[in-house]
Design an enzyme around this catalytic site. Structure first.
Site, PDB file in Angstrom:
ATOM      1  N   HIS A  97       0.940  -1.356   0.039  1.00  0.00           N
ATOM      2  CA  HIS A  97      -0.076   0.012   0.076  1.00  0.00           C
ATOM      3  C   HIS A  97       0.778   1.406   0.167  1.00  0.00           C
ATOM      4  O   HIS A  97       2.134   1.063   0.437  1.00  0.00           O
ATOM      5  CB  HIS A  97      -0.948   0.334   1.215  1.00  0.00           C
ATOM      6  CG  HIS A  97      -0.161   0.287   2.266  1.00  0.00           C
ATOM      7  ND1 HIS A  97       0.551  -0.690   3.048  1.00  0.00           N
ATOM      8  CD2 HIS A  97      -0.132   1.277   3.392  1.00  0.00           C
ATOM      9  CE1 HIS A  97       1.137  -0.219   4.267  1.00  0.00           C
ATOM     10  NE2 HIS A  97       0.989   0.957   4.363  1.00  0.00           N
TER      11      HIS A  97
ATOM     12  N   ASP B 256       0.935   5.375   1.603  1.00  0.00           N
ATOM     13  CA  ASP B 256       0.108   5.956   2.933  1.00  0.00           C
ATOM     14  C   ASP B 256      -0.603   7.182   2.312  1.00  0.00           C
ATOM     15  O   ASP B 256      -0.257   7.848   1.385  1.00  0.00           O
ATOM     16  CB  ASP B 256       1.071   6.596   3.901  1.00  0.00           C
ATOM     17  CG  ASP B 256       1.789   5.461   4.721  1.00  0.00           C
ATOM     18  OD1 ASP B 256       1.133   4.157   4.569  1.00  0.00           O
ATOM     19  OD2 ASP B 256       2.922   5.591   5.451  1.00  0.00           O
TER      20      ASP B 256
ATOM     21  N   HIS C  13       4.519   0.099  -0.101  1.00  0.00           N
ATOM     22  CA  HIS C  13       5.392  -0.827   1.038  1.00  0.00           C
ATOM     23  C   HIS C  13       4.588  -1.829   1.647  1.00  0.00           C
ATOM     24  O   HIS C  13       3.265  -1.576   1.450  1.00  0.00           O
ATOM     25  CB  HIS C  13       6.036   0.282   2.176  1.00  0.00           C
ATOM     26  CG  HIS C  13       5.259   1.351   2.603  1.00  0.00           C
ATOM     27  ND1 HIS C  13       4.720   2.358   2.048  1.00  0.00           N
ATOM     28  CD2 HIS C  13       4.498   1.244   3.560  1.00  0.00           C
ATOM     29  CE1 HIS C  13       3.913   2.995   3.043  1.00  0.00           C
ATOM     30  NE2 HIS C  13       3.593   2.272   4.146  1.00  0.00           N
TER      31      HIS C  13
ATOM     32  N   ARG D 200       6.752  -8.673  15.856  1.00  0.00           N
ATOM     33  CA  ARG D 200       7.225  -7.397  15.657  1.00  0.00           C
ATOM     34  C   ARG D 200       6.239  -6.134  16.209  1.00  0.00           C
ATOM     35  O   ARG D 200       5.081  -6.404  15.988  1.00  0.00           O
ATOM     36  CB  ARG D 200       7.478  -7.082  14.230  1.00  0.00           C
ATOM     37  CG  ARG D 200       8.069  -5.782  13.503  1.00  0.00           C
ATOM     38  CD  ARG D 200       8.015  -5.897  12.161  1.00  0.00           C
ATOM     39  NE  ARG D 200       8.713  -4.785  11.746  1.00  0.00           N
ATOM     40  CZ  ARG D 200       7.818  -3.553  11.278  1.00  0.00           C
ATOM     41  NH1 ARG D 200       6.538  -3.736  11.124  1.00  0.00           N
ATOM     42  NH2 ARG D 200       8.320  -2.438  10.672  1.00  0.00           N
TER      43      ARG D 200
END
Length: 344
Positions: free
Chosen positions: A225, A227, A281, A291
């Site tokens: 996607h 941002d 990304h 994570r």
């Protein structure tokens, strides 16, 4: 005796599931996991180090200051991503923010889903991908997507999470303003427009947790996607998993414990007439380790109109609505290409 033991085992399993912090990915999306042919194909990617910017260079003379500003602009043009050190956010705040984030996500899934013991607005907690029709669209992650209006001025001195989130957001907002000033000036624009529209109450903090995913080694933590904001400031741990597109290929971003990661969002790409790049990304889940990351989204009010020579004028609210509609129909975001002028 055997029946009694079986009943006891089922009860213990139910208790464990109820107390588990992990969302029920495998049961909720069982029909997707049954079709292993739909697994996302994530080929091995090379590791890269993002351009590194030492923000101390802004304070050691005019020559160094101008050189630092040029580095920031160049990285935003060529990569759409860079990392900063000496960014003004002390280690104590970063560590406390992560500590409270870990405690928040350690709560039972049922408590998080019910918004229990949280001052955040309803709908802040999110996990998986509700509209996923195949594994390529599934995000193996959970998050609290929090409007800063939920934490700013909360005056709850007994709520450690709200307190550190407010402190962290205030510092990251100052950093964002500084970077926006530089990026605007480097394309001959004044940053007042962005600074007036991106006030604290319109920005967001997203607390992310990516549980370990041992069942498939290449599951997306977040699917590819871009941002939708002006800029994003990311603090990540050392597990890794963030990947970005550079020159048509995917690269894994090497974590740096001293740095914050900055990336350009769609609004800045449009406002800069495509000088700065909002780059695709994703996050790939780790098979062994969970994570954590914290993203600050520098967003304007929904009625803010973006004027561009490349894209037709649109409000941030209109843009978000179009993104949501496309995700619902196609399973993924289309973004800025929806708004291109016909001449482009």
């Amino acid at each position: 005796m055997v029946a009694s033991e079986n009943d006891s085992n089922h009860m213990n399993q139910a208790v464990r599931m109820e107390d588990s912090p992990d969302p029920p990915f495998e049961t909720t999306y069982k029909r997707l996991f049954d079709d292993v042919t739909a697994m996302p194909e994530v080929s091995a990617v090379a590791e890269c180090e993002l351009p590194m910017i030492d923000l101390n260079e802004l304070n050691v003379g005019e020559f160094s200051r101008r050189a630092c500003m040029k580095k920031i602009a160049l990285a935003s043009k060529e990569w759409g991503f860079f990392q900063v050190i000496n960014h003004g956010i002390c280690r104590e705040v970063l560590e406390k923010m992560r500590e409270e984030q870990v405690k928040l996500f350690a709560k039972p899934f049922s408590d998080k889903a019910a918004n229990k013991d949280s001052n955040f607005s309803a709908g802040s907690y999110r996990w998986g991908t509700p509209l996923a029709t195949c594994l390529r669209q599934l995000s193996w992650s959970e998050a609290f997507h929090v409007s800063l209006s939920d934490v700013l001025g909360s005056r709850d001195v007994h709520n450690n999470l709200s307190s550190i989130m407010e402190q962290y957001a205030t510092m990251v907002s100052e950093l964002s303003q500084k970077l926006v000033d530089i990026l605007a000036s480097e394309v001959g624009q004044k940053s007042e427009f962005i600074k007036e529209k991106c006030v604290a109450s319109t920005c967001y903090l997203r607390l992310n947790r990516y549980p370990a995913c041992p069942i498939f080694p290449e599951m997306f933590g977040i699917m590819p996607h871009t941002d939708s904001d002006f800029i994003t400031v990311l603090h990540q741990d050392q597990i890794g998993g963030l990947q970005l597109v550079k020159d048509g290929s995917w690269f894994a971003v090497k974590p740096n414990p001293q740095a914050l990661v900055i990336n350009i969002g769609d609004l800045f790409q449009a406002w800069s007439n495509n000088v700065y790049k909002s780059v695709e990304h994703r996050v790939v889940a780790n098979p062994l380790h969970e994570r954590f990351s914290t993203a600050y989204f520098f967003c304007p009010s929904y009625d803010t109109v973006i004027e561009s020579g490349v894209y037709r004028s649109f409000s941030f609210g209109e843009y978000r609505k179009q993104v949501q509609e496309d995700v619902k129909i196609f399973g993924h975001k289309i973004g800025l290409p929806r708004f291109l002028l016909q001449t482009h």
